[in-house]
Design a protein around this motif. Structure first.
Motif, PDB file in Angstrom:
ATOM      1  N   ALA A  52      -5.897  20.962   1.684  1.00  0.00           N
ATOM      2  CA  ALA A  52      -5.919  21.163   3.128  1.00  0.00           C
ATOM      3  C   ALA A  52      -7.277  20.786   3.708  1.00  0.00           C
ATOM      4  CB  ALA A  52      -5.581  22.614   3.458  1.00  0.00           C
ATOM      5  N   LEU A  53      -8.342  21.121   3.000  1.00  0.00           N
ATOM      6  CA  LEU A  53      -9.691  20.786   3.458  1.00  0.00           C
ATOM      7  C   LEU A  53      -9.899  19.272   3.503  1.00  0.00           C
ATOM      8  CD1 LEU A  53     -12.575  21.727   4.189  1.00  0.00           C
ATOM      9  CD2 LEU A  53     -13.066  21.752   1.749  1.00  0.00           C
ATOM     10  N   VAL A  54      -9.467  18.583   2.458  1.00  0.00           N
ATOM     11  CA  VAL A  54      -9.610  17.124   2.416  1.00  0.00           C
ATOM     12  C   VAL A  54      -8.793  16.478   3.531  1.00  0.00           C
ATOM     13  CG1 VAL A  54      -9.076  15.073   1.036  1.00  0.00           C
ATOM     14  CG2 VAL A  54     -10.223  17.020  -0.022  1.00  0.00           C
ATOM     15  N   GLU A  55      -7.596  16.997   3.775  1.00  0.00           N
ATOM     16  CA  GLU A  55      -6.757  16.451   4.837  1.00  0.00           C
ATOM     17  C   GLU A  55      -7.429  16.620   6.201  1.00  0.00           C
ATOM     18  OE1 GLU A  55      -2.361  17.314   6.652  1.00  0.00           O
ATOM     19  OE2 GLU A  55      -2.580  17.328   4.461  1.00  0.00           O
ATOM     20  N   ARG A  56      -8.035  17.792   6.426  1.00  0.00           N
ATOM     21  CA  ARG A  56      -8.726  18.007   7.706  1.00  0.00           C
ATOM     22  C   ARG A  56      -9.933  17.082   7.846  1.00  0.00           C
ATOM     23  NH1 ARG A  56      -9.208  23.933   9.885  1.00  0.00           N
ATOM     24  NH2 ARG A  56      -9.743  22.660  11.670  1.00  0.00           N
ATOM     25  N   LEU A  57     -10.648  16.835   6.756  1.00  0.00           N
ATOM     26  CA  LEU A  57     -11.782  15.906   6.817  1.00  0.00           C
ATOM     27  C   LEU A  57     -11.309  14.495   7.136  1.00  0.00           C
ATOM     28  CD1 LEU A  57     -13.915  17.156   3.793  1.00  0.00           C
ATOM     29  CD2 LEU A  57     -14.503  17.301   6.215  1.00  0.00           C
ATOM     30  N   GLU A  58     -10.206  14.090   6.517  1.00  0.00           N
ATOM     31  CA  GLU A  58      -9.655  12.760   6.799  1.00  0.00           C
ATOM     32  C   GLU A  58      -9.235  12.659   8.263  1.00  0.00           C
ATOM     33  OE1 GLU A  58      -6.554  12.423   3.897  1.00  0.00           O
ATOM     34  OE2 GLU A  58      -7.932  11.721   2.331  1.00  0.00           O
TER      35      GLU A  58
END
Length: 82
Positions: A52-58
């Motif tokens: 979820a964190l990586v998706e938000r950064l993307e």
């Protein structure tokens, strides 16, 4: 100097080494701070939280690209041209 603890749960690195699976299970899906001499040395987060964190950064990176391109002049095109 006081180091901020960015998790509600913590475990010493010695206890973590003894039984990492128990630490993961006890966290119940939340981040755990791993302490070395009572200072945070690492954070353990569940895979779903990391994803979820990586998706938000993307998403944030894509939003930044959109903002930089918002001043560009659009090029008119028809679907037949594609």
């Amino acid at each position: 100097m006081v180091d901020p603890l960015l998790a509600d749960a913590s475990i010493s690195i010695s206890d973590f080494k003894k039984n990492p699976s128990a630490a993961i299970a006890a966290a119940e899906g939340f981040p755990v701070a791993i302490l070395n001499r009572n200072k945070p040395s690492a954070y353990l987060i569940p895979a779903k939280a990391w994803e979820a964190l990586v998706e938000r950064l993307e998403d944030a990176e894509l939003a930044a690209i959109v903002r930089t391109r918002s001043g560009e002049t659009p090029v008119p095109i028809s679907l037949d041209d594609l």
